[in-house]
Design an enzyme around this catalytic site. Structure first.
Site, PDB file in Angstrom:
ATOM      1  N   GLN A   1      -4.387  -5.036   7.024  1.00  0.00           N
ATOM      2  CA  GLN A   1      -5.305  -6.030   6.467  1.00  0.00           C
ATOM      3  C   GLN A   1      -5.215  -7.386   7.158  1.00  0.00           C
ATOM      4  OE1 GLN A   1      -7.606  -5.232   4.364  1.00  0.00           O
ATOM      5  NE2 GLN A   1      -6.876  -3.165   3.910  1.00  0.00           N
TER       6      GLN A   1
ATOM      7  N   ASP B   1       3.146  -3.918   8.040  1.00  0.00           N
ATOM      8  CA  ASP B   1       1.871  -3.239   7.834  1.00  0.00           C
ATOM      9  C   ASP B   1       0.776  -4.256   8.128  1.00  0.00           C
ATOM     10  OD1 ASP B   1      -0.489  -2.212   6.839  1.00  0.00           O
ATOM     11  OD2 ASP B   1       0.308  -1.689   4.865  1.00  0.00           O
TER      12      ASP B   1
ATOM     13  N   CYS C   1      -4.803   2.491  -3.686  1.00  0.00           N
ATOM     14  CA  CYS C   1      -3.562   3.011  -3.098  1.00  0.00           C
ATOM     15  C   CYS C   1      -2.412   2.031  -3.311  1.00  0.00           C
ATOM     16  CB  CYS C   1      -3.732   3.321  -1.611  1.00  0.00           C
ATOM     17  SG  CYS C   1      -4.907   4.649  -1.284  1.00  0.00           S
TER      18      CYS C   1
ATOM     19  N   HIS D   1       0.861  -1.186   0.000  1.00  0.00           N
ATOM     20  CA  HIS D   1       0.000   0.000   0.000  1.00  0.00           C
ATOM     21  C   HIS D   1       0.897   1.234   0.000  1.00  0.00           C
ATOM     22  CE1 HIS D   1      -2.828   2.979   1.700  1.00  0.00           C
ATOM     23  NE2 HIS D   1      -3.817   2.170   1.379  1.00  0.00           N
TER      24      HIS D   1
ATOM     25  N   LYS E   1     -10.613  -0.520  10.492  1.00  0.00           N
ATOM     26  CA  LYS E   1     -10.726  -1.734   9.691  1.00  0.00           C
ATOM     27  C   LYS E   1     -11.091  -2.955  10.545  1.00  0.00           C
ATOM     28  CE  LYS E   1      -7.351  -0.070   6.293  1.00  0.00           C
ATOM     29  NZ  LYS E   1      -8.233   0.180   5.139  1.00  0.00           N
TER      30      LYS E   1
END
Length: 409
Positions: free
Chosen positions: A201, A198, A362, A121, A224
Site C-alpha cells: 500500500q 509489506d 484481509c 494484512h 496495485k
C-alpha cells in the site's frame, strides 16, 4: 498533474455502471491499467513471446531483454543497490512467504521473537504464524494507539534483544496509517533484528528508497500500481538473499544438477524457478514508466489532498464512523454507516456506479481490534477527483435514506 487527463488514459474508466459514469474507489484492492501498460503486454505477446534465458533465437533474446529490462526498472524505482537484489514474484504475498520460509525458518530458534502489529494484512501475518509454529519462535505485537497509529516508545518496548524479525506494513490497507519505517528500522537493527516491510500500500503512492530506509526486505505488488495482476517483487539485501535457500525448485534456478544433488544459480535467478511471469514483468516495467512520468511526488500530494477532502466530506454525514488517523494517511478512508452492513452499503453504492470495497479487508485481527466484523473502504488513486468524492458522499446519504435513516448532512 491533471487527474481528469490521466483518467482518459484508462480505457476501463470510460464506461457507465448501472446507468452512471463509473467512479472507481477500490484502488487499494487493485488499480486500473493505462493504455501504455495494456499495449506493452499486448506487444510482448504479439511480437516477442518466447521463454527467457534459454533460447538463442531472436525471440528468446528479445524476451530476455524485456524481462531483465523490467528488473532494471524495478531496481531503479526502489533505488536498490543492484538488480541482484530484485526477485520477481507473483506479488506481495509470495514475496513475504519467500522471506518467512527461506529466511525465517532457517534462522529462527525456540525463544526468538517475531514482532508484528495488529494492523497487518493476512499476507504479513499468517506466514509468520507458520514460521513461529515450525521454529518455536514467539509472536509479539506492537500495541496500537486509539487512532490506529503506533508510537516509537512502544516499538522500543516491544522489540528486544531476542527479536530476530520485525515485519510491518509501510501503510495500512484499512486504517491508512503510514508507519515511520526508517525509525522503526533503526530500532530493529540496534536490537539485532532484520526488518521486513509489506510495501503493497506504499509503493504505488509515494517514492520508496530502500537504501535510504535501510530495510532488509521489501515486498510489493504490480497490480496495485497500474501493472498487471500476478506480478510483484521482493527486494532483499544481497548478503541476506545469498544466505537463504530457495523455496521453489525446478528448471531455470539451477546451476548444475546431478543424480543426488544440485547447485543453484546466482542471485536473483536462484529464487525464480520455472518459467517466470514474463508478460507480467514487461507490464510492470511499463507501469513504472507511466508512474515515473506522472511523478510519485505528484501522486502522493494529490492523494493527500483527496484524503483531506474525503475526511471533511464524509465527516459531515451523521452516523458515519471513520477509522484510522485523521491526518497523515495514504489515500483511503475506511468507514461504517450506522448499523448498515458494509456489504449492503457497497451494493447500494454500486447501483450509483461507485465501486468500493466491503468486508474484513484481509485484516480480521484489526477488525476485532476495531470491534467490528467488517467495514467499507473507499481508496483513491491518481485518476480520482474531488468530484468522485462528492459522488460518494451524495450516494452515502442516499444509502441512509434507502435504509430508513434521516438524511442529515
Amino acid at each position: 498533474m491533471d487527474p481528469k487527463a490521466l483518467k482518459a488514459e484508462f480505457p476501463i474508466l470510460q464506461q457507465d455502471i448501472n446507468g452512471h459514469p463509473l467512479v472507481y474507489l477500490d484502488n487499494a484492492a487493485t488499480t486500473q491499467k493505462p493504455r501504455s501498460v495494456i499495449e506493452a503486454v499486448k506487444t510482448y505477446y504479439e511480437r516477442d513471446n518466447a521463454n527467457v534465458h534459454r533460447g538463442v533465437h531472436t525471440l528468446g533474446s528479445r524476451a530476455t531483454d524485456a524481462y531483465e529490462g523490467a528488473r532494471e526498472k524495478v531496481a531503479r524505482f526502489l533505488n536498490a543497490a543492484s538488480t541482484r537484489e530484485i526477485i520477481f514474484t507473483r506479488g506481495t504475498t509470495t514475496a513475504l512467504n519467500i522471506v518467512a520460509s527461506g529466511y525465517a525458518r532457517q534462522t529462527l530458534r525456540e525463544g526468538d521473537e517475531i514482532v508484528l502489529t495488529q494492523m497487518e494484512h493476512h499476507s504479513n501475518l499468517i506466514p509468520w504464524q507458520q514460521a513461529a509454529k515450525v521454529t518455536g519462535a514467539t509472536l509479539k505485537y506492537i500495541p496500537l494507539q486509539p487512532d490506529g497509529t503506533i508510537t516509537l516508545d512502544d516499538v522500543e518496548a516491544t522489540v528486544t534483544e531476542r527479536t530476530k524479525i520485525v515485519a510491518i506494513a509501510y501503510a495500512s490497507n484499512v486504517l491508512g496509517t503510514v508507519n515511520p519505517i526508517a525509525k522503526i528500522t533503526e530500532i530493529a537493527h540496534r536490537k539485532g533484528a532484520v526488518i521486513v516491510v509489506d510495501g503493497a500500500q506504499s509503493t504505488p503512492h509515494m517514492k520508496v528508497d530502500v537504501q535510504a530506509l535501510n530495510v532488509d526486505f521489501y515486498a510489493f505488488s504490480g497490480h496495485k500500481m497500474c501493472g498487471p495482476t500476478g506480478i510483484g517483487a521482493l527486494y532483499g539485501k544481497a548478503q541476506l538473499l545469498e544466505s537463504m535457500e530457495p523455496v521453489e525448485f525446478g528448471g531455470e534456478m539451477i546451476d548444475f544438477v546431478e543424480l543426488y544433488d544440485s547447485t543453484w544459480k546466482e542471485l536473483p535467478w536462484k529464487f525464480e524457478g520455472g518459467t517466470p511471469i514474463i508478460a507480467g514483468a514487461v507490464g510492470l516495467g511499463a507501469a513504472i514508466d507511466f508512474l515515473e512520468q506522472v511523478g510519485l511526488h505528484n501522486i502522493e500530494q494529490h492523494e493527500k489532498k483527496l484524503s483531506r477532502y474525503a475526511m471533511e466530506k464524509l465527516s459531515e454525514i451523521e452516523g458515519l464512523t471513520i477509522y484510522g488517523p485523521r491526518d497523515e494517511r495514504v489515500g483511503l478512508v475506511t468507514f461504517n454507516l450506522g448499523d448498515v452492513h458494509p456489504h449492503d452499503v457497497a451494493t447500494v453504492l454500486d447501483t450509483e456506479g461507485i465501486a468500493v470495497r466491503a468486508g474484513h479487508h484481509c485484516a480480521q485481527p484489526l477488525m476485532r481490534w476495531l470491534n467490528v466484523s467488517a467495514s467499507a473502504r473507499a481508496s483513491f488513486y491518481l485518476y480520482n477527483t474531488e468530484q468522485d468524492i462528492d459522488r460518494l458522499a451524495e450516494s452515502l446519504v442516499k444509502t441512509k435514506e434507502f435504509f430508513g435513516y434521516e438524511s442529515i448532512r
